[in-house]
Design an enzyme around this catalytic site. Structure first.
Site, PDB file in Angstrom:
ATOM      1  CB  ALA A   1      -0.916  -0.006   1.225  1.00 53.37           C
TER       2      ALA A   1
ATOM      3  CD  GLU B   1      -1.239  -2.006  -5.862  1.00 49.76           C
ATOM      4  OE1 GLU B   1      -1.542  -2.724  -6.838  1.00 49.76           O
ATOM      5  OE2 GLU B   1      -1.498  -2.335  -4.680  1.00 49.76           O
TER       6      GLU B   1
ATOM      7  CD  GLU C   1       5.923   8.459  -2.301  1.00 51.59           C
ATOM      8  OE1 GLU C   1       6.766   7.577  -2.568  1.00 51.59           O
ATOM      9  OE2 GLU C   1       4.785   8.192  -1.866  1.00 51.59           O
TER      10      GLU C   1
ATOM     11  CB  SER D   1       2.920   6.644  -4.409  1.00 52.78           C
ATOM     12  OG  SER D   1       2.584   7.001  -3.083  1.00 52.78           O
TER      13      SER D   1
ATOM     14  CB  CYS E   1      -4.842   6.722   2.866  1.00 55.09           C
ATOM     15  SG  CYS E   1      -3.231   6.213   2.249  1.00 55.09           S
TER      16      CYS E   1
END
Length: 349
Positions: free
Chosen positions: A181, A184, A301, A186, A292
């Protein structure tokens, strides 16, 4: 949608699913010690918070901002590797290695192992060579950390297991969850953002001319074509009425985040990609107890990756038509298998 995401009667714990669920390939009994599903996303209440509190300090907004310079270094290094060619696959050569290397550093997983994790995700191609078995890899990683304790996330979790604060199954599952998680979403955020900006010259010009902050663009990308099309499965603990429909106890429930983001009652011109949009209270990172954990890091990112790409490669363009792009088959993550682009070759920054 927010009410459903936060409704405690709609549980992420598959223990509440009907027996028929466990007979499918979508779910397996959580009591199975070999399973990697004993993590905070499948736990509720006190158990969820016990697991979440162990790793939350590594994923605060302040920690994410502290990683910005390192994310920038990685982004620049990756572009250095392909900018002289004039073409690249931004999944294989940029988004995937960037996001995976970052989460490896945050967790304390050897960065040189980053290439093996893709085979465990929805971005793995069916014909790709299989990587090492996740359970076997995690056992080796845990054994190495027990022999050489550390203060990184893996070290914290290993120490918690040794102290009896989490089980061995939770230890393996938490590391697996954070690895997968943690990169994936990002990868999909970066790729979907590139695609949306390449398809809309007006929005791209707003960024290039600095008439809109990249942070605002990231929020709109998450709303418009975010990495999570659907929220993860939930199960009705009891009969629950949602929108006038009664969901029987034990039934699986899927909440369509992408549909909520195109609701004209909530968003003006919802089908329009608009990075200047205000009041953009999307649900792309979830809502409620299962919001999240890595949202602050994903935002950093995404912002660094897109700003660096479009500043260093200003004439970036797709090398294929949008129709030729292949989406991942996952029903949760909305991403691409590859994103081939062209640009004017450059020999230095």
């Amino acid at each position: 949608m927010k009410a459903a995401l936060a409704d405690p009667r709609l549980s992420r714990d598959p223990a509440f699913a009907l027996p028929a669920w466990h007979a499918t390939d979508r779910g397996r009994p959580i009591e199975d010690d070999a399973d990697l599903g004993a993590h905070l996303l499948t736990r509720e209440g006190d158990v969820h918070w016990r697991l979440r509190k162990l790793v939350f300090p590594a994923f605060t907004a302040r920690k994410a901002q502290g990683m910005r310079s390192r994310v920038q270094e990685i982004a620049d290094s990756l572009i250095d590797d392909f900018q002289s060619r004039g073409h690249a696959d931004l999944i294989d050569e940029f988004a995937y290695p960037l996001a995976t290397m970052v989460i490896c550093e945050v967790l304390g997983v050897p960065v040189e192992h980053y290439a093996i994790f893709r085979q465990w995700t929805s971005n793995a191609r069916p014909d790709a060579a299989a990587g090492p078995d996740p359970a076997g890899y995690l056992c080796e990683l845990i054994a190495a950390r027990r022999a050489a304790p550390s203060h990184d996330v893996v070290g914290v979790l290993v120490a918690a297991e040794a102290a009896g604060e989490i089980s061995e199954a939770e230890l393996r599952s938490m590391i697996f969850l954070l690895l997968i998680a943690g990169h994936e979403g990002s990868v999909a955020l970066i790729a979907n953002g590139v695609l949306a900006l390449l398809a809309d010259g007006v929005q791209r010009a707003l960024l290039r001319e600095r008439r809109c902050p990249m942070e605002s663009a990231i929020e709109e990308i998450v709303r418009y074509d975010g990495p999570m099309e659907l929220a993860a499965w939930r199960f009705a603990k009891e009969p629950v009425e949602v929108g006038g429909v009664v969901i029987p106890a034990g039934s699986p429930v899927v909440l369509a985040l992408a549909a909520a983001h195109r609701d004209p009652r909530r968003f003006r011109d919802p089908d329009q990609f608009d990075i200047t949009r205000t009041g953009n209270a999307h649900l792309g990172f979830g809502y409620g107890a299962h919001h999240c954990l890595g949202a602050p890091l994903a935002r950093v990112e995404g912002a660094v990756a897109l700003a660096t790409l479009f500043s260093r490669l200003p004439d970036l363009a797709l090398s294929t038509s949008v129709e030729e792009l292949e989406r991942q088959p996952s029903t949760l993550v909305r991403g691409l298998f590859e994103l081939n682009v062209v640009f004017t070759p450059r020999t230095s920054r």
